[in-house]
Design an enzyme around this catalytic site. Structure first.
Site, PDB file in Angstrom:
ATOM      1  N   PRO A 103       0.825  -1.222   0.000  1.00 45.49           N
ATOM      2  CA  PRO A 103       0.000   0.000   0.000  1.00 45.49           C
ATOM      3  C   PRO A 103       0.856   1.267   0.000  1.00 45.49           C
ATOM      4  O   PRO A 103       0.350   2.353  -0.277  1.00 45.49           O
ATOM      5  CB  PRO A 103      -0.836  -0.122   1.280  1.00 45.49           C
ATOM      6  CG  PRO A 103      -0.218  -1.206   2.094  1.00 45.49           C
ATOM      7  CD  PRO A 103       0.579  -2.064   1.164  1.00 45.49           C
ATOM      8  N   GLU A 150       3.358  -6.985   7.977  1.00 48.18           N
ATOM      9  CA  GLU A 150       3.591  -5.553   7.730  1.00 48.18           C
ATOM     10  C   GLU A 150       4.491  -5.322   6.518  1.00 48.18           C
ATOM     11  O   GLU A 150       4.898  -4.188   6.264  1.00 48.18           O
ATOM     12  CB  GLU A 150       4.197  -4.893   8.975  1.00 48.18           C
ATOM     13  CG  GLU A 150       3.306  -4.960  10.218  1.00 48.18           C
ATOM     14  CD  GLU A 150       1.975  -4.237  10.038  1.00 48.18           C
ATOM     15  OE1 GLU A 150       1.982  -3.089   9.559  1.00 48.18           O
ATOM     16  OE2 GLU A 150       0.935  -4.835  10.374  1.00 48.18           O
ATOM     17  N   ARG A 197      -4.675  -9.200 -19.975  1.00 47.42           N
ATOM     18  CA  ARG A 197      -5.649  -8.910 -21.030  1.00 47.42           C
ATOM     19  C   ARG A 197      -5.081  -8.000 -22.118  1.00 47.42           C
ATOM     20  O   ARG A 197      -5.676  -7.867 -23.189  1.00 47.42           O
ATOM     21  CB  ARG A 197      -6.942  -8.331 -20.447  1.00 47.42           C
ATOM     22  CG  ARG A 197      -6.804  -6.965 -19.862  1.00 47.42           C
ATOM     23  CD  ARG A 197      -8.079  -6.505 -19.185  1.00 47.42           C
ATOM     24  NE  ARG A 197      -9.105  -6.000 -20.094  1.00 47.42           N
ATOM     25  CZ  ARG A 197      -9.058  -4.811 -20.701  1.00 47.42           C
ATOM     26  NH1 ARG A 197      -8.051  -4.000 -20.499  1.00 47.42           N
ATOM     27  NH2 ARG A 197     -10.043  -4.426 -21.506  1.00 47.42           N
ATOM     28  N   ASP A 239     -10.371   1.238 -23.977  1.00 46.97           N
ATOM     29  CA  ASP A 239     -10.407   1.308 -22.513  1.00 46.97           C
ATOM     30  C   ASP A 239     -10.388   2.747 -22.009  1.00 46.97           C
ATOM     31  O   ASP A 239      -9.714   3.596 -22.583  1.00 46.97           O
ATOM     32  CB  ASP A 239      -9.180   0.608 -21.905  1.00 46.97           C
ATOM     33  CG  ASP A 239      -9.278  -0.900 -21.975  1.00 46.97           C
ATOM     34  OD1 ASP A 239     -10.388  -1.412 -22.159  1.00 46.97           O
ATOM     35  OD2 ASP A 239      -8.224  -1.566 -21.850  1.00 46.97           O
TER      36      ASP A 239
HETATM   37 CL1  6GU Z   1      -0.358  -3.877  -3.259  1.00 46.42          CL
HETATM   38  N1  6GU Z   1      -0.976  -4.551  -0.781  1.00 46.42           N
HETATM   39  C1  6GU Z   1      -1.696  -4.416   0.348  1.00 46.42           C
HETATM   40  N2  6GU Z   1      -1.461  -5.209   1.376  1.00 46.42           N
HETATM   41  N3  6GU Z   1      -2.647  -3.500   0.474  1.00 46.42           N
HETATM   42  C2  6GU Z   1      -2.872  -2.723  -0.564  1.00 46.42           C
HETATM   43  C3  6GU Z   1      -2.172  -2.811  -1.760  1.00 46.42           C
HETATM   44  C4  6GU Z   1      -1.207  -3.754  -1.827  1.00 46.42           C
HETATM   45  N4  6GU Z   1      -2.617  -1.880  -2.604  1.00 46.42           N
HETATM   46  C5  6GU Z   1      -3.574  -1.257  -1.952  1.00 46.42           C
HETATM   47  N5  6GU Z   1      -3.735  -1.751  -0.739  1.00 46.42           N
END
Ligand code: 6GU
Length: 268
Positions: free
Chosen positions: A89, A116, A158, A173
């Site tokens: 994230p 984590e 895709r 797209d």
């Molecule tokens: Cl790539 N991993 C995790 N754990 N949470 C996320 C993410 C990735 N992308 C958005 N939230």
């Protein structure tokens, strides 16, 4: 294209055997190889995590199993070098542009983590020799990177030649470069012409290709103004014709007067 995925949950990737991606694998367009990270953890419990230095909640993935796994996967084909994608994230946003970049690579290696995340020295070590991208699929937190890998593999897969039945599908797209770049697609309809009292917009039944194209563009502009207004300010002015600009200023005026932009949901 070759894709390697190293994870403590390789069974998470069963959906990659289904539908478009499953077919692409059967045809050999996509060579997806799954690896169990714990195969490179050599204590009796096959431990892959430990407590974070500096304290704090949760656990961090140990560098050793990742290093051993990555070395083995890389050494299996010493002539080639994958682009390594670390889902997190905290990464850069995964976009259609990045999906297109990945679709042009011969080899991708995904390292979805639990807990984590992975000890940062792993990314430093491989980042000094290979391209390592830390990538996020959106502003929310998942329990692990596996689902993010499914998302990215589908978005990339895709785009590979021959994976979509209709090559235009990818060209049109919403986020692909071109006339519809950064515009959301408008509504779509199929038979019957009337369903539960709702008629298909007459223009779509008219056979006037020019008028249909204009109507679709109007609907795309309306929907973008309603659902993703921030995308409109990113539209290049030279990509807008007179009609586009007139519609957009009309929509902007409605928005300023406090009306919902997009017309359809007057009850909002
Ligand atoms: Cl790539 N991993 C995790 N754990 N949470 C996320 C993410 C990735 N992308 C958005 N939230």
């Amino acid at each position: 294209m070759r894709i390697d995925i190293i994870s403590i949950f390789p069974e998470y990737f069963a959906p990659l055997g289904v539908s478009l991606i499953g077919k692409a694998r059967e045809r050999g367009t996509l060579d997806i190889r799954l690896h169990q990270l714990r195969d490179w953890a050599h204590d009796v419990h096959r431990t892959v995590d430990d407590t974070p230095y500096g304290g704090g909640p949760g656990m961090v993935m140990k560098p050793d199993p990742w290093g051993a796994a990555l070395d083995d996967v890389l050494d299996a084909d010493p002539a080639a070098r994958p682009r390594i994608v670390v889902p997190t994230p905290s990464g850069v946003p995964f976009t259609q542009k990045l999906a297109m970049e990945y679709a042009a690579e011969p080899w991708l290696l995904f390292t979805p983590a639990r807990y984590e995340g992975i000890d940062s020295r792993v990314m430093a070590e491989y980042g000094s020799r290979l391209r390592v991208d830390e990538v996020s699929i959106g502003d929310y937190v998942l329990a692990g990177g596996e689902v993010a890998v499914l998302v990215m593999v589908e978005a990339v897969g895709r785009l590979l030649p021959g994976v979509l039945g209709n090559a235009r599908s990818a060209v049109d797209d919403s986020f692909a470069p071109g006339a519809m770049e950064n515009l959301l697609e408008g509504p779509v309809y199929t038979k019957p012409p009337e369903w539960r009292g709702h008629r298909v917009p007459e223009i779509l039944l008219s056979g006037h290709h020019g008028k249909i194209a204009r109507w679709r563009r109007d609907e795309a502009l309306r929907r973008t103004a309603k659902n993703r207004p921030e995308l409109l300010s990113a539209l290049p002015p030279e990509g807008l014709d007179k009609h586009d600009r007139a519609l957009l200023s009309e929509l902007a005026e409605l928005a300023e007067l406090g009306f919902p932009v997009g017309g359809q949901d007057v009850a909002d």
